[in-house]
Structures are given as C-alpha cells and as structure tokens.
Design a protein around this motif. Structure first.
Motif, mmCIF file in Angstrom:
data_model
loop_
_atom_site.group_PDB
_atom_site.id
_atom_site.type_symbol
_atom_site.label_atom_id
_atom_site.label_comp_id
_atom_site.label_asym_id
_atom_site.label_seq_id
_atom_site.Cartn_x
_atom_site.Cartn_y
_atom_site.Cartn_z
ATOM 1 N N ILE A 24 0.871 -1.173 0.000
ATOM 2 C CA ILE A 24 0.000 0.000 0.000
ATOM 3 C C ILE A 24 0.914 1.232 0.000
ATOM 4 C CG2 ILE A 24 -1.683 1.331 1.349
ATOM 5 C CD1 ILE A 24 -1.655 -2.450 1.403
ATOM 6 N N PHE A 25 1.946 1.178 0.827
ATOM 7 C CA PHE A 25 3.033 2.172 0.795
ATOM 8 C C PHE A 25 4.278 1.505 1.358
ATOM 9 C CE2 PHE A 25 0.565 3.194 4.691
ATOM 10 C CZ PHE A 25 1.510 2.929 5.665
ATOM 11 N N GLN A 26 5.430 2.160 1.131
ATOM 12 C CA GLN A 26 6.702 1.601 1.575
ATOM 13 C C GLN A 26 7.459 2.581 2.455
ATOM 14 O OE1 GLN A 26 7.769 0.375 -2.649
ATOM 15 N NE2 GLN A 26 8.675 -1.310 -1.479
ATOM 16 N N GLU A 27 8.381 2.029 3.238
ATOM 17 C CA GLU A 27 9.237 2.854 4.091
ATOM 18 C C GLU A 27 9.884 3.964 3.280
ATOM 19 O OE1 GLU A 27 12.007 1.085 6.972
ATOM 20 O OE2 GLU A 27 11.081 -0.843 6.499
ATOM 21 N N ASN A 45 5.108 -3.559 8.562
ATOM 22 C CA ASN A 45 6.321 -4.296 8.878
ATOM 23 C C ASN A 45 7.563 -3.493 8.552
ATOM 24 O OD1 ASN A 45 6.855 -4.490 6.127
ATOM 25 N ND2 ASN A 45 6.587 -6.687 6.002
ATOM 26 N N HIS A 46 8.670 -4.013 9.050
ATOM 27 C CA HIS A 46 10.001 -3.471 8.772
ATOM 28 C C HIS A 46 10.898 -4.672 8.534
ATOM 29 C CE1 HIS A 46 13.713 -1.212 9.172
ATOM 30 N NE2 HIS A 46 14.111 -2.108 10.043
ATOM 31 N N LEU A 47 11.740 -4.576 7.530
ATOM 32 C CA LEU A 47 12.698 -5.652 7.259
ATOM 33 C C LEU A 47 14.063 -5.215 7.750
ATOM 34 C CD1 LEU A 47 11.561 -6.622 3.639
ATOM 35 C CD2 LEU A 47 10.921 -7.707 5.796
ATOM 36 N N SER A 48 14.694 -6.074 8.570
ATOM 37 C CA SER A 48 16.025 -5.759 9.091
ATOM 38 C C SER A 48 17.061 -5.898 7.985
ATOM 39 C CB SER A 48 16.364 -6.685 10.265
ATOM 40 O OG SER A 48 16.490 -8.022 9.794
ATOM 41 N N GLU A 49 18.285 -5.522 8.297
ATOM 42 C CA GLU A 49 19.366 -5.597 7.311
ATOM 43 C C GLU A 49 19.549 -7.012 6.776
ATOM 44 O OE1 GLU A 49 22.698 -4.061 9.418
ATOM 45 O OE2 GLU A 49 21.920 -2.019 9.438
ATOM 46 N N ASP A 50 19.288 -8.011 7.626
ATOM 47 C CA ASP A 50 19.460 -9.400 7.190
ATOM 48 C C ASP A 50 18.170 -9.992 6.611
ATOM 49 O OD1 ASP A 50 18.022 -9.609 9.522
ATOM 50 O OD2 ASP A 50 19.370 -11.022 10.505
ATOM 51 N N GLY A 57 2.300 -4.221 13.399
ATOM 52 C CA GLY A 57 0.867 -4.085 13.588
ATOM 53 C C GLY A 57 0.115 -4.789 12.482
ATOM 54 N N ILE A 58 -1.105 -5.198 12.798
ATOM 55 C CA ILE A 58 -1.994 -5.810 11.810
ATOM 56 C C ILE A 58 -3.333 -5.096 11.918
ATOM 57 C CG2 ILE A 58 -3.205 -7.906 11.110
ATOM 58 C CD1 ILE A 58 -0.800 -9.505 12.134
ATOM 59 N N HIS A 59 -3.826 -4.623 10.774
ATOM 60 C CA HIS A 59 -5.073 -3.851 10.753
ATOM 61 C C HIS A 59 -6.101 -4.537 9.859
ATOM 62 C CE1 HIS A 59 -3.176 -0.458 12.790
ATOM 63 N NE2 HIS A 59 -2.111 -0.732 12.059
ATOM 64 N N SER A 60 -7.367 -4.378 10.214
ATOM 65 C CA SER A 60 -8.442 -5.036 9.464
ATOM 66 C C SER A 60 -9.545 -4.043 9.124
ATOM 67 C CB SER A 60 -8.986 -6.223 10.268
ATOM 68 O OG SER A 60 -9.404 -5.801 11.540
ATOM 69 N N PRO A 77 7.902 5.071 8.480
ATOM 70 C CA PRO A 77 8.969 4.253 9.066
ATOM 71 C C PRO A 77 8.729 2.756 8.860
ATOM 72 C CG PRO A 77 7.435 4.904 10.771
ATOM 73 C CD PRO A 77 6.935 5.516 9.485
ATOM 74 N N VAL A 78 7.609 2.419 8.219
ATOM 75 C CA VAL A 78 7.208 1.024 8.007
ATOM 76 C C VAL A 78 6.642 0.860 6.603
ATOM 77 C CG1 VAL A 78 6.673 0.498 10.435
ATOM 78 C CG2 VAL A 78 4.902 1.474 8.953
#
Length: 198
Positions: A24-27, A45-50, A57-60, A77-78
C-alpha cells in the motif's frame, strides 16, 4: 468503521484494491493519503538488514493505517503490505485535513483512535521488552483479543501463522511453536487442527 464511507467519498475518497503481498506504501515514502480498510487485512512491517521481518501491527476492516503521519512531516517508518486481498478507501491528505476541520466530531473520533492505538503500542512494547518468550506471546494474544467483544475463554481464534507470531514477538518460529504447546498444556490456549484459540 472509523469514518463513514459516504463522508470519505464526498471528500474525494476512492476505493483501490490490492492483492496479497502488494504494498500500500513503503518505508521512506512521503505520506500523501489517508487509508481506511474496507475489507481484508494489512500488516505494518520493517525488514532488518538481514531480511528478517518485524511485524509492528496488523489492521483489518474499519481501521485506518498510519493516519498519525498525516499530522506531521515525516516519512513512513514502516511498509504497509496486504496480507490478503484488500479494498482500501484512500483520501488525499489535504482533503482529509479539510474534512476533519469541517466535521469536529469526526476529528475527535480520529484523535481518540490514534490515542488508543498509541496506548496499545505502549503495552505491546512492554511485552516485547520482556525476556520471557511466554510473556511476549501472551501479550500478543491479549493485544489481538482486546479488539473483540467476546472475552470468554477460547472465544477468539488467533488468525496468525506461527511465522507471523514470531515476526510480531521477535522470537524464532521454533520458540513460538514450543511455547504455544506449553501454553496449551497449561490450558491458557486451545489448539484445534492447528488453529490457536485464546
């Protein structure tokens, strides 16, 4: 439903659809729209360096996504990712702000919603800071059950995979599986056909 769809429509709202795993959108993107979910589920969500995913969070349906960033000049930031097929109402930021100025009661509802979400984030952060894997998992289960009316034992099906629980708790999948089995033995949860009930 947070804001009436007809009201959102009258301020230029349009419905867009997403397939599972669509963004929907990106960091680091600049927030330009208010998003309210009509159907489906969206994870932040956020993906770490690895490459490890941390679900924040999860929204409905009926909930909005990262609306608080429309009041400040910061980038996302997410990521917001569709967990299923989704329909989302989007309203351009300036039209959304104008709507809030025109409808004080809606503005108050949005601010209460943001306040409640921040309160829940504080609770979730306290759970995640716990050293005990069991405490972290219990906190997540309670977090999601809080959004239901029926609080009786085993009334709520946790619609998260073991991997999603791991991504929410910062634990390994194997740890989540072991702790869920332990919680089942303690009768804290019930597991039937792989589904978790709390």
């Amino acid at each position: 439903m947070l804001i009436n769809h007809d009201l959102l429509n009258s301020y230029g709202g349009e419905i867009i659809t997403f397939k599972t795993n669509d963004y929907i959108f990106q960091e680091q993107q600049i927030p330009k729209y208010y998003y309210q979910i009509i159907s489906g589920h969206i994870k932040l969500n956020h993906l770490s360096e690895d490459g490890k995913e941390l679900i924040q969070g999860i929204h409905s349906a009926g909930e909005s996504v990262c609306e608080l960033l429309l009041f400040i000049d910061e980038k996302y930031p997410v990521n917001a990712v569709a967990m299923s097929e989704c329909a989302v109402m989007k309203v351009f930021k300036s039209d959304f702000i104008r709507m809030l100025e025109d409808h004080r009661h809606v503005s108050e509802d949005v601010h209460k919603y943001i306040s409640y979400r921040l309160f829940e984030k504080f609770i979730m952060m306290q759970n995640l800071a716990a050293h005990s894997a069991e405490t972290r998992i219990k906190g997540i289960l309670q977090y999601f059950k809080n959004y239901t009316n029926d609080k009786s034992l085993y009334s709520y099906e946790i619609k998260l995979t073991r991997q999603q629980l791991a991504s929410l708790s910062g634990l390994r999948v194997e740890t989540v599986i072991r702790r869920l089995k332990k919680l089942e033995k303690e009768k804290f949860i019930k597991i039937e056909n792989g589904k978790v009930y709390y």
